[in-house]
Write a protein that holds these residues in place. Structure first.
Motif, mmCIF file in Angstrom:
data_model
loop_
_atom_site.group_PDB
_atom_site.id
_atom_site.type_symbol
_atom_site.label_atom_id
_atom_site.label_comp_id
_atom_site.label_asym_id
_atom_site.label_seq_id
_atom_site.Cartn_x
_atom_site.Cartn_y
_atom_site.Cartn_z
ATOM 1 N N LEU A 26 0.831 -1.197 0.000
ATOM 2 C CA LEU A 26 0.000 0.000 0.000
ATOM 3 C C LEU A 26 0.868 1.251 0.000
ATOM 4 C CD1 LEU A 26 -2.609 -1.149 2.669
ATOM 5 C CD2 LEU A 26 -2.974 -0.964 0.219
ATOM 6 N N SER A 27 2.171 1.094 0.218
ATOM 7 C CA SER A 27 3.148 2.173 0.249
ATOM 8 C C SER A 27 2.623 3.383 1.000
ATOM 9 C CB SER A 27 3.634 2.515 -1.153
ATOM 10 O OG SER A 27 2.583 2.615 -2.079
ATOM 11 N N ASP A 28 2.810 4.588 0.451
ATOM 12 C CA ASP A 28 2.376 5.780 1.181
ATOM 13 C C ASP A 28 0.960 6.182 0.784
ATOM 14 O OD1 ASP A 28 2.659 8.406 -0.846
ATOM 15 O OD2 ASP A 28 3.875 6.669 -1.391
ATOM 16 N N THR A 29 0.327 6.983 1.615
ATOM 17 C CA THR A 29 -1.081 7.322 1.429
ATOM 18 C C THR A 29 -1.314 8.175 0.182
ATOM 19 O OG1 THR A 29 -1.367 7.240 3.817
ATOM 20 C CG2 THR A 29 -3.092 8.331 2.547
ATOM 21 N N ARG A 30 -0.401 9.068 -0.142
ATOM 22 C CA ARG A 30 -0.541 9.840 -1.384
ATOM 23 C C ARG A 30 -0.614 8.900 -2.573
ATOM 24 N NH1 ARG A 30 3.476 11.955 -5.189
ATOM 25 N NH2 ARG A 30 2.549 13.654 -6.407
#
Length: 379
Positions: A26-30
């Motif tokens: 999912l890595s980062d929210t951006r």
């Protein structure tokens, strides 16, 4: 009675609590809000999660940045497998005293064949120190994938007795602790950035297998049953500014292959594998908006003994309102039969410039959903 709907995500969450760390899938929210893109569109703060070369992509006024933390989770439950397992176990308990239920029991057992629930959980943080010499990030990231699978034997259907039909929960994950180093060069009159992220990697694997009539997530004891090992790994990447606004990217995550055999359960083990993931990307960066696309060049198959694998093509857009608020939309196309296409959306809020909150959501058919959030600091 089993509560299978929570099993995959619950196993992944429990796994993270024992592994003690942090995010990658999912890595980062951006990125989540933009459909998971990032190999050509990440900023200097999120480069360690996508493409280490992009750690050079800081603004002139950026001297220090931090994401603490980023948290994300995603769950897929196609065709309500949790309800169907509950229904079958109820019928199985009643069958001995009511033989008239045999047809209904048989249909319920058949309905469980090749069922699957999967879940991913990610947590992470990064500290970035951009500079003209060598941009440097320190990051912690982890990704846990968990599957709940059902396998029905034809003999059980014919004999009206559960002997070989099973339910199985498997989980595998990594915890990465490392540094990102990136440097910008001039190549053919354009900016070329190269980056590397050497990292200490902790691998974990877990397996639980029981007859489908007794499969119960309350019996799962990850704390005492999982196995782990440490290894060295690295990510590498390149980013080339084709023009002032157009960026091309290529990344290789987990350059060195790793594997780990799980604990034994009912005479069965699984092998969790970490293989190199190749991704190419394009991004158009305008002061007011960004459009980006990423494509996985190979599939990711986390468990050697399972057919389950993923590979995606992603597209995303971000619109910026005076650096105070950002609106993000994305689309994820699955290139395998083991996942559905997904829609994503997110917002970023930076009312005071130095501090920001990002949130994002994922939605797909058949109970496929997820969410992510992070706190961002720029100085």
């Amino acid at each position: 009675m089993v509560t299978v709907k929570r099993a995959a995500a619950g196993i992944a969450m429990a796994f993270l609590s024992y592994s003690a760390a942090a995010s990658n899938t999912l890595s980062d929210t951006r990125s989540v809000g933009m459909g998971g893109v990032g190999v050509a569109s990440a900023n200097y703060l999120t480069a360690s999660f996508h493409n280490p070369a992009l750690a050079t992509q800081n603004k002139r006024h950026d001297s220090f940045g931090m994401i603490l933390p980023v948290i994300g989770a995603q769950v897929y439950d196609g065709n309500d497998l949790h309800d169907r397992v509950d229904a079958f176990q109820d019928l199985n308990d009643q069958l001995a005293g009511n033989p008239d239920l045999v047809d209904e029991w048989t249909a319920a057992l058949k309905d469980l064949d090749d069922g699957r629930i999967d879940g991913d959980v990610n947590v992470g943080m990064v500290v970035a120190i951009p500079n003209r010499m060598v941009s440097t990030n320190f990051f912690i990231s982890s990704n846990v994938t968990a599957l709940v699978l059902t396998d029905i034997d034809e003999d059980d259907i014919a004999n009206h007795e559960v002997i070989n039909s099973t339910g199985q929960a498997v989980a595998g994950g990594t915890v990465d602790i490392g540094f990102t180093f990136a440097k910008e060069f001039i190549f053919l009159d354009r900016d070329l950035s190269l980056g590397v992220s050497p990292k200490l990697q902790q691998l974990m694997a877990f397996n639980y297998k029981q007859g489908i009539d007794t499969f119960d997530d309350d019996d799962i004891d990850i704390g005492s049953d999982y196995v782990d090992k440490s290894a060295f790994n690295a990510d590498i990447g390149a980013a080339y500014a084709l023009s002032r606004n157009v960026m091309l990217g290529l990344s290789v995550q987990n350059v060195f292959s790793q594997s780990l055999t799980s604990n034994e359960s009912s005479g069965n083990q699984v092998t969790y594998e970490v293989e190199a993931q190749y991704t190419t990307a394009f991004a158009y960066n305008h002061p007011r908006f960004t459009v980006a696309a990423d494509v996985d060049l190979n599939s990711n198959k986390p468990f050697k003994e399972q057919a389950y694998k993923t590979q995606f093509a992603r597209i995303g857009i971000e619109a910026d309102a005076w650096r105070v608020a950002q609106l993000r939309l994305g689309y994820i196309h699955s290139m395998t039969d083991f996942s559905d296409d997904l829609f994503t959306a997110g917002i970023g809020l930076k009312p005071f410039g130095k501090f920001g909150l990002d949130i994002a959501a994922i939605y797909g058919n058949e109970d496929n959903y997820g969410a992510s959030a992070q706190l961002v600091f720029h100085f």
